[in-house]
Design an enzyme around this catalytic site. Structure first.
Site, mmCIF file in Angstrom:
data_model
loop_
_atom_site.group_PDB
_atom_site.id
_atom_site.type_symbol
_atom_site.label_atom_id
_atom_site.label_comp_id
_atom_site.label_asym_id
_atom_site.label_seq_id
_atom_site.Cartn_x
_atom_site.Cartn_y
_atom_site.Cartn_z
ATOM 1 N N ASN A 91 0.803 -1.222 0.000
ATOM 2 C CA ASN A 91 0.000 0.000 0.000
ATOM 3 C C ASN A 91 0.836 1.272 0.000
ATOM 4 O O ASN A 91 0.422 2.272 -0.600
ATOM 5 C CB ASN A 91 -0.932 -0.015 1.228
ATOM 6 C CG ASN A 91 -1.540 1.343 1.490
ATOM 7 O OD1 ASN A 91 -2.460 1.761 0.784
ATOM 8 N ND2 ASN A 91 -1.012 2.069 2.471
ATOM 9 N N TYR A 155 3.712 9.500 -11.741
ATOM 10 C CA TYR A 155 2.887 8.779 -10.749
ATOM 11 C C TYR A 155 2.004 7.776 -11.487
ATOM 12 O O TYR A 155 1.958 6.594 -11.131
ATOM 13 C CB TYR A 155 2.023 9.768 -9.955
ATOM 14 C CG TYR A 155 1.016 9.090 -9.054
ATOM 15 C CD1 TYR A 155 1.415 8.407 -7.914
ATOM 16 C CD2 TYR A 155 -0.348 9.122 -9.355
ATOM 17 C CE1 TYR A 155 0.488 7.773 -7.092
ATOM 18 C CE2 TYR A 155 -1.284 8.494 -8.533
ATOM 19 C CZ TYR A 155 -0.855 7.824 -7.412
ATOM 20 O OH TYR A 155 -1.767 7.188 -6.602
HETATM 21 N N1 LIG Z 1 -5.722 8.941 -1.424
HETATM 22 C C1 LIG Z 1 -6.004 8.774 -2.684
HETATM 23 O O1 LIG Z 1 -6.781 9.546 -3.254
HETATM 24 C C2 LIG Z 1 -5.433 7.623 -3.456
HETATM 25 C C3 LIG Z 1 -5.986 7.324 -4.684
HETATM 26 C C4 LIG Z 1 -5.464 6.269 -5.420
HETATM 27 C C5 LIG Z 1 -4.419 5.536 -4.917
HETATM 28 N N2 LIG Z 1 -3.883 5.844 -3.716
HETATM 29 C C6 LIG Z 1 -2.762 5.024 -3.251
HETATM 30 O O2 LIG Z 1 -3.104 4.480 -2.000
HETATM 31 C C7 LIG Z 1 -1.916 4.224 -1.255
HETATM 32 C C8 LIG Z 1 -2.073 4.814 0.129
HETATM 33 O O3 LIG Z 1 -2.143 6.213 0.013
HETATM 34 P P1 LIG Z 1 -2.957 7.165 1.008
HETATM 35 O O4 LIG Z 1 -3.902 7.899 0.189
HETATM 36 O O5 LIG Z 1 -3.449 6.427 2.175
HETATM 37 O O6 LIG Z 1 -1.793 8.195 1.360
HETATM 38 P P2 LIG Z 1 -0.914 8.418 2.645
HETATM 39 O O7 LIG Z 1 -1.792 8.694 3.817
HETATM 40 O O8 LIG Z 1 0.108 9.431 2.247
HETATM 41 O O9 LIG Z 1 -0.234 7.004 2.862
HETATM 42 C C9 LIG Z 1 0.999 6.616 2.341
HETATM 43 C C10 LIG Z 1 1.725 5.844 3.419
HETATM 44 O O10 LIG Z 1 2.930 5.325 2.894
HETATM 45 C C11 LIG Z 1 3.934 5.452 3.879
HETATM 46 N N3 LIG Z 1 5.226 5.565 3.231
HETATM 47 C C12 LIG Z 1 5.624 6.536 2.365
HETATM 48 N N4 LIG Z 1 6.890 6.330 2.007
HETATM 49 C C13 LIG Z 1 7.312 5.216 2.664
HETATM 50 C C14 LIG Z 1 8.536 4.517 2.730
HETATM 51 N N5 LIG Z 1 9.594 4.913 2.017
HETATM 52 N N6 LIG Z 1 8.608 3.423 3.517
HETATM 53 C C15 LIG Z 1 7.544 3.015 4.244
HETATM 54 N N7 LIG Z 1 6.355 3.636 4.212
HETATM 55 C C16 LIG Z 1 6.249 4.729 3.441
HETATM 56 C C17 LIG Z 1 3.572 6.725 4.642
HETATM 57 O O11 LIG Z 1 4.013 6.691 5.982
HETATM 58 P P3 LIG Z 1 5.418 7.335 6.459
HETATM 59 O O12 LIG Z 1 5.462 8.708 5.871
HETATM 60 O O13 LIG Z 1 5.339 7.294 7.935
HETATM 61 O O14 LIG Z 1 6.465 6.423 5.918
HETATM 62 C C18 LIG Z 1 2.061 6.710 4.630
HETATM 63 O O15 LIG Z 1 1.535 6.108 5.782
HETATM 64 C C19 LIG Z 1 -0.760 4.802 -2.070
HETATM 65 O O16 LIG Z 1 -0.112 3.783 -2.793
HETATM 66 C C20 LIG Z 1 -1.466 5.753 -3.018
HETATM 67 O O17 LIG Z 1 -0.744 5.954 -4.216
HETATM 68 C C21 LIG Z 1 -4.363 6.872 -2.964
#
Ligand SMILES: NC(=O)c1ccc[n+]([C@@H]2O[C@H](COP(=O)([O-])OP(=O)(O)OC[C@H]3O[C@@H](n4cnc5c(N)ncnc54)[C@H](OP(=O)(O)O)[C@@H]3O)[C@@H](O)[C@H]2O)c1
Length: 254
Positions: A91, A155
């Site tokens: 994720n 992205y």
């Molecule tokens: N929100 C949306 O609208 C949306 C839509 C489509 C897809 N997505 C996808 O859904 C997934 C989750 O995103 P989200 O929306 O929940 O965003 P988010 O809250 O920013 O979650 C991303 C998570 O990844 C962790 N992370 C980032 N870099 C990392 C690293 N190098 N090592 C370990 N952990 C890491 C972050 O925690 P730390 O900073 O503590 O490491 C954070 O908890 C992502 O793959 C995103 O592309 C999101």
């Protein structure tokens, strides 16, 4: 008698990366509520602890999954703790706003290291255990894994790569009984836009524009996405592999 997902996931071992916020936190909680043992992974220990405070079935491992040796260490931590690994949820991911005119090798490399390479190395490390338990991988893509995204093309490209890895691994691993699927969420409330370094006003503007484009006229919640991560991982989904499930309030149809 119908068996609920709760029973099927009871005592299964699940790794969720990026579990300190957003979709990952909701996913970790959903698996734990279904009876699974969850290893919540992310860089911020405090954020992970907040996730773990939501359920006793969640253990935390602060780690940067792009670090040297980190994917193997993450898998080892789960197996040392619970003796098995059934589900890997890739994720953790990030968005980078980067028009072509600003394309930068370092930023492209960092984005792919997190969105493509780390999930690959986690899956490789998990493989022996997933084979042993006929487990599952769920990759978190995006609606932009199969739609163009002007201004953030890399992205979109990184998520398109993850979707192709999903289909290819599904075929490659099917003989071992491992299922590989992806979830493609549409715009979901999260810290992702802020984490991409955008100012609050721009984040708000993007959110309003997205809401206007979504047929159901709202962004999704973490829980609405997480429930489908659990369904794809559920051992009951025995005949589903190689699929990209879009959960986006109908955006795909527009
Ligand atoms: N929100 C949306 O609208 C949306 C839509 C489509 C897809 N997505 C996808 O859904 C997934 C989750 O995103 P989200 O929306 O929940 O965003 P988010 O809250 O920013 O979650 C991303 C998570 O990844 C962790 N992370 C980032 N870099 C990392 C690293 N190098 N090592 C370990 N952990 C890491 C972050 O925690 P730390 O900073 O503590 O490491 C954070 O908890 C992502 O793959 C995103 O592309 C999101």
């Amino acid at each position: 008698m119908a068996v609920s997902p709760t029973h099927r996931l009871q005592d299964q071992v699940v790794i969720v990366t990026g579990a300190g916020s957003g979709i990952g936190r909701a996913g970790a909680l959903a698996f734990a509520h279904a009876g699974a043992h969850v290893l919540a992974v992310g860089r911020r220990a405090d954020a992970l602890r907040q996730t773990a405070a939501g359920h006793s079935g969640i253990a935390v491992l602060p780690a940067d999954i792009t670090g040297e040796g980190a994917p193997q260490a993450v898998v080892d931590a789960a197996v040392e703790r619970w003796g098995r690994l059934d589900v890997l949820v890739n994720n953790a991911g990030a968005t980078t706003v980067m028009p072509l005119a600003d394309a930068d090798a370092q930023r492209i490399g960092d984005l792919f290291a997190l969105n493509v390479t780390a999930p690959s190395l986690l899956a490789r490390a998990a493989l022996p255990y997933l084979r042993a338990g006929r487990g599952a991988i769920v990759n978190i893509s995006s609606t932009f894994g199969h739609r163009p995204l002007p201004g953030a093309a890399h992205y979109a490209a990184s998520k398109a790569a993850l979707e192709q890895l999903t289909r290819s691994w599904a075929l490659e691993l099917a003989p071992g009984g491992i299922r590989v699927n992806a979830l493609a969420p549409g715009p979901t409330e999260s810290e992702a836009l802020a984490a991409a370094g955008l100012p609050d006003a721009v984040v708000e503007q993007i959110k309003q524009e997205e809401t206007a484009r979504i047929p159901l006229r709202r962004r999704g919640t973490h829980e609405e996405v997480a429930t489908w991560i659990v369904h794809l991982a559920d051992p009951a989904a025995t005949w589903i592999t190689g699929q990209i499930l879009t959960v986006d309030g109908g955006l795909e149809l527009t």
